[in-house]
Design a protein around this motif. Structure first.
Motif, short mmCIF file in Angstrom:
data_model
loop_
_atom_site.label_atom_id
_atom_site.label_comp_id
_atom_site.label_asym_id
_atom_site.label_seq_id
_atom_site.Cartn_x
_atom_site.Cartn_y
_atom_site.Cartn_z
N ARG A 65 -3.79 4.13 -1.45
CA ARG A 65 -4.55 2.95 -1.83
C ARG A 65 -3.68 1.70 -1.72
O ARG A 65 -2.47 1.78 -1.47
N ASP A 74 -10.61 -2.24 -5.05
CA ASP A 74 -11.63 -1.19 -5.25
C ASP A 74 -12.05 -0.57 -3.92
O ASP A 74 -12.33 0.63 -3.85
N ASN A 75 -12.10 -1.37 -2.86
CA ASN A 75 -12.56 -0.88 -1.56
C ASN A 75 -11.67 -1.45 -0.46
O ASN A 75 -11.90 -2.56 0.03
N PRO A 76 -10.62 -0.72 -0.07
CA PRO A 76 -9.69 -1.24 0.95
C PRO A 76 -10.37 -1.60 2.28
O PRO A 76 -9.85 -2.39 3.05
N HIS A 77 -11.55 -1.01 2.55
CA HIS A 77 -12.24 -1.28 3.81
C HIS A 77 -13.14 -2.50 3.74
O HIS A 77 -13.80 -2.85 4.73
N SER A 78 -13.18 -3.16 2.59
CA SER A 78 -14.03 -4.35 2.48
C SER A 78 -13.53 -5.48 3.38
O SER A 78 -14.31 -6.32 3.83
N SER A 81 -12.02 -6.76 -5.49
CA SER A 81 -12.93 -6.13 -4.51
C SER A 81 -12.15 -5.40 -3.43
O SER A 81 -12.56 -4.34 -2.95
N LEU A 82 -10.99 -5.92 -3.05
CA LEU A 82 -10.16 -5.25 -2.05
C LEU A 82 -9.45 -4.04 -2.64
O LEU A 82 -9.30 -3.01 -1.99
N GLU A 110 -15.08 -5.15 6.76
CA GLU A 110 -16.47 -5.60 6.78
C GLU A 110 -16.57 -7.11 6.98
O GLU A 110 -17.61 -7.61 7.42
N THR A 121 0.84 -1.20 0.00
CA THR A 121 0.00 0.00 0.00
C THR A 121 0.87 1.24 0.00
O THR A 121 2.01 1.23 0.50
#
Length: 505
Positions: free
Chosen positions: A38, A59-63, A56-57, A66, A34
């Motif tokens: 990003r 595109d959205n590091p906070h996934s 998916s990770l 979740e 990183t």
């Protein structure tokens, strides 16, 4: 730099990147790279471990947050943003994720700063290892350890329940101390009173080692020794030699047993001791108190051990303590002390068992040869010294005549005696046992008090606040405790004499 050297460097860089790619794709470990903005790289293992695509990770590091189990999410929610923003922060965290298919996995995240030599920009490398299998093994080990602890506690309880109860008769009384160094003990003892022969026979053993295996051996030997030594038959050194032959089949290599057999013959006034490895006992007489040596070879070492038997004269008032080496070693280390009564010796040994210097099981059998059992005592208390002595005499009287009610009756009698002494400066106590009843009369030289007034306050439906208030009040506490612990409490009209009656059985 000419174009040839540049091509060589580029070729090396490509080769290095290819090696990293092959490594990252084959190991079952997630690699993330990183920058401040990003995630620039995620290894294919992310898909196998998380059940989510690498894209998916990206595109959205906070996934990834979740996916974290709710029990760990709050902690990790603050850790993840700081991990990305602070490029110098080193992170080391363990947490659980719940995959889309519902499977729970444990992950171990480690991150550390790295430097991009090409453009000198700060980067952070993060490795995430699937430690689910390790966690399962740890949980199994923890469950097994808890089961083992429960089994040890149960074994300890069985050992404690197998010990003999304190004994008080007309000629002898016995109390014991049993303090394992760990949860279970390699020590054990037992004794039995033979009323017809007026004999107290018993033994104490110390099996080498500690832990469950030693405790199991001790239980085996207990059954054997009870059948042989506590059957009322005559015991000589030959009996212990026969025991030695039997136990050789049960002992592990390098294990052995120390044993001391004792026999108090109160009719003949003789103490017989047979030693097989326990070589010290305590003898407390009116003039002196000492550790007495006695020799004897351990059992289970050789086929024909040397075993010593000695006989000693007994006199009323003498106290003997048979003990394992965990107790005698401490006495030799800290020094022996002479005391004034049987209970004082017991209390001293109990304090000794709590010593931080103790490193072994601590077992003692305390035996007192009693004077003719007096079922009546008369005391005249005129000063503080008399009062202290009277408390000791009353305690010993109760030990002999009401052993199961000692603590409660001591409180009741001492309350009556102390109140009378401080009210009148002098108090007389007469205690006697008649059949199954104990009768105590306490009279003082004081002015007395209004017993009806105090008695009225001791109503059956007393609320908790009133009970506590009366318990704290000097005028009512003694009366309350006497009524709680005795069957009858009768005052004279003046209030300076009380009769306490307790039915023993």
């Amino acid at each position: 730099m000419d174009i040839t050297e540049r091509k060589k460097l580029y070729s090396k860089l490509r080769a290095s990147e290819e090696k990293f790619r092959q490594f990252a794709e084959t190991v079952n470990e997630i690699f993330l790279i990183t920058n401040k903005e990003r995630i620039v790289y995620v290894s294919p293992a992310y898909e196998r471990i998380s059940g989510m695509s690498c894209q998916s990770l990206l595109d959205n590091p906070h996934s990834l947050v979740e996916l974290i189990d709710p029990f760990d999410r709050l902690r990790m929610r603050s850790s993840f943003p700081r991990n990305f923003l602070d490029m110098n922060l080193v992170t080391n965290e363990e947490f659980r994720i719940i995959r889309p298919d519902g499977e729970v996995r444990w992950l171990w995240l480690q991150s550390y700063p790295v430097q991009d030599e090409a453009n000198k920009s700060p980067l952070k490398a993060t490795s995430i290892v699937d430690i689910t299998d390790r966690k399962k093994i740890e949980e199994q080990l923890l469950d097994r350890e808890q089961e083992t602890q429960m089994e040890l506690l149960l074994a300890s309880r069985v050992q404690q329940d197998s010990l003999p109860h304190p004994f008080t008769g007309d000629m002898v009384r016995v109390c014991t101390i049993f303090e394992p160094y760990r949860t279970v003990s390699g020590d054990f003892f037992n004794y039995k009173w033979f009323e017809e022969d007026k004999k107290l026979c018993g033994y104490i053993i110390d099996v080498s080692g500690h832990g469950v295996a030693t405790a199991l051996q001790t239980a085996t030997f207990k059954m054997m020794l009870d059948n042989i030594l506590l059957n009322g038959e005559k015991i000589e050194t030959s009996v212990l030699k026969n025991i030695n032959k039997k136990i050789m089949n049960y002992l592990y290599e390098d294990s052995f047993i120390a044993l001391l057999y004792f026999e108090f013959d109160l009719q003949a006034s003789v103490l017989k001791l047979i030693s097989a490895g326990i070589t010290l006992f305590l003898a407390a007489k009116p003039q002196e108190c000492s550790l007495v040596p006695i020799s004897g070879c351990y059992l289970g070492v050789i086929d024909d051990p040397d075993i010593e038997m000695v006989t000693l004269p007994l006199k009323a008032g003498e106290i003997y303590c048979m003990m394992s080496d965990g107790a005698s070693d401490l006495i030799e280390l800290q020094g022996i002390r002479k005391h004034g009564s049987f209970m004082e010796y017991k209390n001293w040994l109990e304090l000794l068992a709590e010593s931080p210097e103790r490193n072994d099981d601590f077992s003692v059998i305390c035996i007192e040869v009693l004077q003719e059992n007096k079922k009546e005592i008369i005391l005249d208390v005129k000063n503080e010294v008399d009062l202290a002595n009277a408390q000791i005499i009353i305690s010993e009287f109760l030990e002999r005549n009401a052993p199961s009610n000692v603590s409660m009756l001591e409180v009741a009698i001492n309350e009556a005696m102390n109140n009378g002494f401080y009210a009148g400066g002098r108090v007389q106590v007469k205690a006697r046992r008649i059949g199954d009843k104990l009768i105590i009369r306490v009279m003082d030289d004081g002015p007395g008090f209004d017993t009806k007034k105090v008695g009225a306050r001791l109503k059956e439906d007393m609320c908790e606040e009133e009970f506590d208030e009366l318990l704290e009040a000097e005028s009512g506490r003694g009366v309350l405790l006497m009524k709680l612990f005795c069957d009858k409490v009768i005052y004279n009209a003046k209030g300076n004499e009380v009769l306490l009656i307790k039915k023993l059985y």
